[in-house]
Design an enzyme around this catalytic site. Structure first.
Site, PDB file in Angstrom:
ATOM      1  N   TRP A  10     -23.395  -3.326  12.403  1.00  8.18           N
ATOM      2  CA  TRP A  10     -23.166  -4.545  13.198  1.00  8.18           C
ATOM      3  C   TRP A  10     -22.707  -4.249  14.620  1.00  8.18           C
ATOM      4  O   TRP A  10     -22.508  -5.176  15.416  1.00  8.18           O
ATOM      5  CB  TRP A  10     -22.133  -5.447  12.497  1.00  8.18           C
ATOM      6  CG  TRP A  10     -22.658  -6.092  11.253  1.00  8.18           C
ATOM      7  CD1 TRP A  10     -23.966  -6.141  10.840  1.00  8.18           C
ATOM      8  CD2 TRP A  10     -21.898  -6.800  10.268  1.00  8.18           C
ATOM      9  NE1 TRP A  10     -24.053  -6.834   9.651  1.00  8.18           N
ATOM     10  CE2 TRP A  10     -22.801  -7.251   9.278  1.00  8.18           C
ATOM     11  CE3 TRP A  10     -20.532  -7.101  10.110  1.00  8.18           C
ATOM     12  CZ2 TRP A  10     -22.389  -7.978   8.166  1.00  8.18           C
ATOM     13  CZ3 TRP A  10     -20.120  -7.819   9.004  1.00  8.18           C
ATOM     14  CH2 TRP A  10     -21.044  -8.253   8.047  1.00  8.18           C
ATOM     15  N   LYS A  11     -22.494  -2.981  14.916  1.00  9.28           N
ATOM     16  CA  LYS A  11     -22.066  -2.591  16.277  1.00  9.28           C
ATOM     17  C   LYS A  11     -20.881  -3.460  16.712  1.00  9.28           C
ATOM     18  O   LYS A  11     -20.034  -3.780  15.891  1.00  9.28           O
ATOM     19  CB  LYS A  11     -23.262  -2.661  17.231  1.00  9.28           C
ATOM     20  CG  LYS A  11     -24.463  -1.861  16.671  1.00  9.28           C
ATOM     21  CD  LYS A  11     -25.561  -1.606  17.643  1.00  9.28           C
ATOM     22  CE  LYS A  11     -26.637  -0.762  16.966  1.00  9.28           C
ATOM     23  NZ  LYS A  11     -27.702  -0.342  17.851  1.00  9.28           N
ATOM     24  N   GLU A  97     -25.293   5.730  20.503  1.00  4.67           N
ATOM     25  CA  GLU A  97     -24.476   4.967  21.471  1.00  4.67           C
ATOM     26  C   GLU A  97     -23.135   5.665  21.692  1.00  4.67           C
ATOM     27  O   GLU A  97     -22.581   5.622  22.790  1.00  4.67           O
ATOM     28  CB  GLU A  97     -24.301   3.523  20.965  1.00  4.67           C
ATOM     29  CG  GLU A  97     -25.601   2.742  21.136  1.00  4.67           C
ATOM     30  CD  GLU A  97     -25.826   1.632  20.129  1.00  4.67           C
ATOM     31  OE1 GLU A  97     -24.876   1.267  19.402  1.00  4.67           O
ATOM     32  OE2 GLU A  97     -26.959   1.136  20.058  1.00  4.67           O
ATOM     33  N   GLU A 167     -32.630   8.154  14.060  1.00  3.86           N
ATOM     34  CA  GLU A 167     -32.810   6.977  14.913  1.00  3.86           C
ATOM     35  C   GLU A 167     -33.358   7.419  16.269  1.00  3.86           C
ATOM     36  O   GLU A 167     -32.590   7.864  17.141  1.00  3.86           O
ATOM     37  CB  GLU A 167     -31.469   6.271  15.133  1.00  3.86           C
ATOM     38  CG  GLU A 167     -30.813   5.792  13.852  1.00  3.86           C
ATOM     39  CD  GLU A 167     -29.849   4.634  14.099  1.00  3.86           C
ATOM     40  OE1 GLU A 167     -29.926   3.671  13.346  1.00  3.86           O
ATOM     41  OE2 GLU A 167     -29.047   4.693  15.052  1.00  3.86           O
ATOM     42  N   GLY A 173     -32.930  -1.081  19.466  1.00  6.52           N
ATOM     43  CA  GLY A 173     -32.724  -2.323  20.200  1.00  6.52           C
ATOM     44  C   GLY A 173     -33.834  -2.646  21.183  1.00  6.52           C
ATOM     45  O   GLY A 173     -33.682  -3.516  22.029  1.00  6.52           O
ATOM     46  N   GLY A 233     -29.761  -2.424  12.927  1.00 13.53           N
ATOM     47  CA  GLY A 233     -28.843  -3.024  13.892  1.00 13.53           C
ATOM     48  C   GLY A 233     -29.065  -4.524  13.987  1.00 13.53           C
ATOM     49  O   GLY A 233     -28.625  -5.305  13.138  1.00 13.53           O
ATOM     50  N   GLY A 234     -29.788  -4.950  15.011  1.00 13.38           N
ATOM     51  CA  GLY A 234     -29.961  -6.372  15.310  1.00 13.38           C
ATOM     52  C   GLY A 234     -30.357  -7.234  14.124  1.00 13.38           C
ATOM     53  O   GLY A 234     -29.799  -8.315  13.909  1.00 13.38           O
TER      54      GLY A 234
HETATM   55  O1  G3P Z   1     -27.677   1.990  13.954  1.00 13.64           O
HETATM   56  C1  G3P Z   1     -28.713   1.058  13.975  1.00 13.64           C
HETATM   57  C2  G3P Z   1     -29.412   1.031  15.245  1.00 13.64           C
HETATM   58  O2  G3P Z   1     -28.966   1.784  16.273  1.00 13.64           O
HETATM   59  C3  G3P Z   1     -30.726   0.396  15.346  1.00 13.64           C
HETATM   60  O3  G3P Z   1     -30.508  -0.788  16.041  1.00 13.64           O
HETATM   61  O4  G3P Z   1     -31.018  -3.067  16.725  1.00 13.64           O
HETATM   62  O5  G3P Z   1     -32.774  -1.290  16.855  1.00 13.64           O
HETATM   63  O6  G3P Z   1     -32.067  -2.143  14.648  1.00 13.64           O
HETATM   64  P1  G3P Z   1     -31.666  -1.884  16.078  1.00 13.64           P
END
Ligand code: G3P
Length: 248
Positions: A10-11, A97, A167, A173, A233-234
């Protein structure tokens, strides 16, 4: 057979009451879902609330980061002991991040991964290349170097507890997802390097994919033989969308 792990990062989103609202809506959507492990990673201020609500269910909770020391003069940090006392079972380590904004180095990541294991926390070690690194053919070198740095002196007898989250930074994102073929190919590279560090146990280590995973693409990614789960994430911020990903 590796049990897949579907994780929500969920950051820096959701207050404790928003986190609780999510969990109340989410638990019924995944009730009885035992095929995969499901883990939520809320921010530190919501962690206790989430842990207390998911206790006794098929959903676990962990922290987005931690320090490696048990205690000490480290303002703003959280120790592994604090996390285990709270009931956390997992911890994210080395997210891109944190590497980008918080001066997270391979050396610190290495200390954290080993500290997590020694405290019985499951570390999700995050690795991934930048876009220019992929475009210039350096992906394998980057991943090999991140793994070598993170796993120096890692206790082989605990290797089956380690989880890797691949990742690609360019997919985080951005809405750009690695195709299932690119992700699978890269996961095989990661597994081969894991085997060099840890031996045959590399076949038991789960390698998750992260980067713009959503309900529309989770199935094709998770069907790949070497993709053992997703770090989302999102699309994990809404209960129905994260539940749909978990039910690929
Ligand atoms: O840790 C999950 C992440 O960094 C991916 O984020 O928003 O691209 O799914 P998102």
């Amino acid at each position: 057979m590796r049990k897949k792990l579907i994780a929500a990062n969920w950051k820096m989103y959701k207050t404790p009451s928003e986190a609780l609202t999510f969990v109340e809506a989410f638990l019924p959507l995944v009730a009885g879902h035992t095929r995969d492990e499901i883990v939520l990673f809320p921010s530190i201020t919501s962690l206790a609330t989430v842990i207390n609500r998911v206790r006794g269910t098929n959903v676990a909770a962990g922290a987005q980061s931690m320090h490696w020391a048990n205690e000490g003069a480290y303002t703003g940090h959280t120790s592994p002991v604090m996390l285990t006392t709270l009931g956390a079972t997992h911890v994210l380590i080395g997210h891109s991040e944190n590497r980008q904004y918080d001066n997270e180095t391979d050396e610190r990541i290495n200390l954290k991964v080993k500290a997590a294991i020694s405290h019985g926390l499951i570390p999700l070690l995050c690795i991934g290349e930048q876009l220019d690194e992929r475009e210039s053919g350096k992906t394998e070198d980057v991943l090999a170097s991140q793994l070598a740095g993170a796993l120096a002196g890692f206790p082989k007898e605990h290797a089956d507890k380690l989880v890797i989250a691949y990742e690609p930074v360019w997919a985080i994102g951005t809405g750009l997802t690695a195709t299932p073929e690119i992700a699978e190919e890269t996961h095989v590279i990661v597994r081969n390097h894991m085997a060099q560090h840890l031996g045959d146990v590399a076949n038991d280590i789960r390698i998750l994919y992260g980067g713009s995973v959503k309900p529309e693409n989770s199935k094709s990614l998770l069907e790949q033989p070497n993709i053992d789960g997703a770090l989302v994430g999102g699309a994990s911020l809404k209960p129905d969308s994260f539940a749909a990903i978990a039910q690929y």
